[in-house]
Scaffold this active site. Structure first.
Site, short mmCIF file in Angstrom:
data_model
loop_
_atom_site.label_atom_id
_atom_site.label_comp_id
_atom_site.label_asym_id
_atom_site.label_seq_id
_atom_site.Cartn_x
_atom_site.Cartn_y
_atom_site.Cartn_z
N HIS A 1 -6.47 -60.99 -52.09
CA HIS A 1 -7.84 -62.04 -51.90
C HIS A 1 -7.28 -62.89 -51.02
O HIS A 1 -6.30 -63.04 -50.63
CB HIS A 1 -7.46 -62.99 -53.37
CG HIS A 1 -8.81 -63.58 -53.82
ND1 HIS A 1 -9.12 -65.05 -53.05
CD2 HIS A 1 -10.05 -63.54 -54.31
CE1 HIS A 1 -10.20 -65.34 -53.26
NE2 HIS A 1 -10.76 -64.52 -54.22
N ASP B 1 -11.77 -58.86 -60.21
CA ASP B 1 -12.52 -57.57 -60.37
C ASP B 1 -11.84 -56.26 -60.84
O ASP B 1 -12.11 -55.18 -61.23
CB ASP B 1 -13.20 -57.02 -59.00
CG ASP B 1 -14.19 -58.01 -58.59
OD1 ASP B 1 -14.86 -58.38 -59.27
OD2 ASP B 1 -14.17 -58.45 -57.38
#
Ligand code: CMC
Length: 447
Positions: free
Chosen positions: A311, A369
């Site tokens: 991320h 996710d």
């Protein structure tokens, strides 16, 4: 906002410029470089906005090193445990959690807008049935401005509030319509005596032949998915909404741009890409092939990535991923799928990656996710709809951020500059007169 600190940039032959340093409530201070170009004639260069705060915001705060996510100051873990998605929408839009009376009024207001114009179903028929639902959704959200142009004055608070309610209320209807259309099944009208999320599940999964049975555990799990995805400060799609909206366009157009951006596999499309990755790995040999797979994602030449990992902001475990893993246990337990091979494979892959120096040294952890695809698949949501679910939830954040921008006294049209490295000024070479074809030449001389 404010700090007494100043920063000085020394450059060239003894020149210098001074910049104020601004402080927020929490988080890193920022260098206010708005005067840089005027004072020095230079721009900053920051592809991907690695060091750029593009706005001030009071909505969401992330501490990527500590793995903290706050909506309006409230930790995501507490919101996920104690609130529902509409509480979260209210919080994002208005800044405070609703009182029971405010919640009742908000739910009633949302319920007034859950239906979409009947003609939208004819508009929908223009799409191929095998189109990706995100392609359809991008079109449908953009088309809302054609169907609801009675309240598009962005300078009117009332119009902005109506558009916000319409977007939050109609997204479930549109997402479910795009799914039903792909199946060739009839659409279901919203049922306003159900909760927001129960109503969505019914519109997605009911069919005219039998009564649809709602399961509270599954409704709560999907509602939690919505909460976890509701906002995430200035990510790519939110920045897209802000940039698009900064031109003064209407909110439906700006949010359609956000939906389009979210679709990409590096952003909201990652849950679909992650589930596809796990399914492929399962077919290729599952746990047996983990070593080979990890070697591939570590090899930059392969172009492959471990989807659902890494991320831009979190350099620690994404707090949403922890909650999503818990939700995964709950949903699989409720459905008697504890031994789901994909979930087991995902956990084994996570373990191997978290012990591998490549991932450890780059601070690559599971993001939201990683497990959300497994939960959604267990809920019966097809892979191609995953990003549509994300769009539905993120609409709350997009619209709150758009509203905040429109009312910000410092709001300006977004207009980044560039470091130009194409050709310098040059002249177009003089063109030779075109040779005339022989017949035309003869004709010309005859006159
Ligand atoms: N698998 C393998 N290597 C990775 C991964 C990954 N998932 N993510 C980053 N890296 C490596 C990358 O190759 C680079 O290595 P090196 O320093 O040797 O060149 C290093 O880690 C830094 O990566 P980056 O691409 O410069 O980092 P970024 O901040 O630009 O990218 C990201 C962030 C999310 C796009 C990236 O981690 C990624 O592509 N992850 C997979 C896609 C994904 O799961 N996206 C969902 C994001 S969370 C939900 C959302 O916000 O929408």
């Amino acid at each position: 906002m404010g700090s007494n600190t100043k920063a000085v940039l020394n450059y060239g032959d003894g020149k210098s410029v001074e910049f104020p340093v601004l402080g927020g409530t929490i988080g890193p201070e920022v260098l206010d470089i708005r005067s840089l170009y005027g004072k020095s004639g230079m721009f900053t260069y920051d592809p991907g906005f690695m060091s750029t705060a593009s706005c001030q915001s009071k909505i969401t705060y992330i501490d990527g090193d500590q793995g903290v996510l706050l909506y309006r100051g409230y930790p995501i873990e507490q919101l996920a445990a104690n609130c529902d998605f509409l509480d979260t929408c209210y919080l994002l839009l208005k800044g405070e959690l609703p009182t029971p009376a405010q919640k009742k009024e908000f739910v009633q207001a949302i319920n007034q807008h859950t239906m979409v114009h009947e003609q939208m179903q004819f508009f929908m028929r223009g799409f191929r049935r095998d189109a990706h639902p995100m392609a359809v959704l991008t079109g449908l959200v953009g088309a809302l401005s054609a169907f609801y142009h009675d309240a598009l004055d962005i300078n009117s608070l009332r119009d902005r509030e109506i558009s916000a309610l319409r977007l939050i209320a109609k997204m479930p209807t549109l997402v479910a319509m795009s799914y039903k259309y792909s199946l060739g099944q009839p659409y279901f009208y919203p049922k306003n005596d159900l909760s927001y999320t129960a109503n969505f599940m019914r519109m997605m999964f009911a069919n005219p032949c039998e009564e649809y049975q709602l399961n509270d555990v599954l409704v709560r799990a999907l509602d939690r998915i919505f909460i976890l995805h509701a906002d995430h400060e200035q990510n790519a799609s939110t920045s897209t909404v802000r940039l698009c909206g900064s031109s003064g366009t209407n909110p439906f157009a700006a949010i359609a741009a956000g939906v389009a951006c979210l679709w990409g596999p590096a952003h909201g499309g990652a849950n679909e890409a992650c589930l596809n990755m796990l399914q492929r790995l399962q077919i290729q040999g599952g746990v047996e092939k983990l070593g080979e797979f990890i070697a591939k994602v570590k090899d930059p030449a392969s172009g492959a990535r471990l989807m659902g990992f890494g991320h831009r902001v979190y350099k620690n475990y994404d707090p949403r991923a922890k909650l999503m893993r818990e939700t995964c246990y709950e949903v699989l337990g409720e459905l008697g799928l504890q031994d789901d091979p994909l979930f087991k494979l995902a956990m084994a892959l996570e373990k191997v990656a978290l012990e591998d120096d490549y991932f450890v040294s780059r601070k690559l952890y599971p993001n939201v996710d990683y497990y959300s695809g497994i939960v959604q698949k267990a809920l019966g949501i097809p892979v191609a709809m995953f990003t549509g679910i994300f769009s539905l939830a993120r609409t709350a954040g997009w619209i709150a951020q758009w509203q905040e921008m429109i009312t910000d006294p410092e709001y300006k049209i977004g207009r980044p500059r560039q470091l130009y490295n194409g050709p310098a000024r040059r002249d177009v070479p003089a063109m030779k007169p075109k040779a005339m074809p022989a017949a035309k030449e003869a004709l010309a001389t005859a006159h």
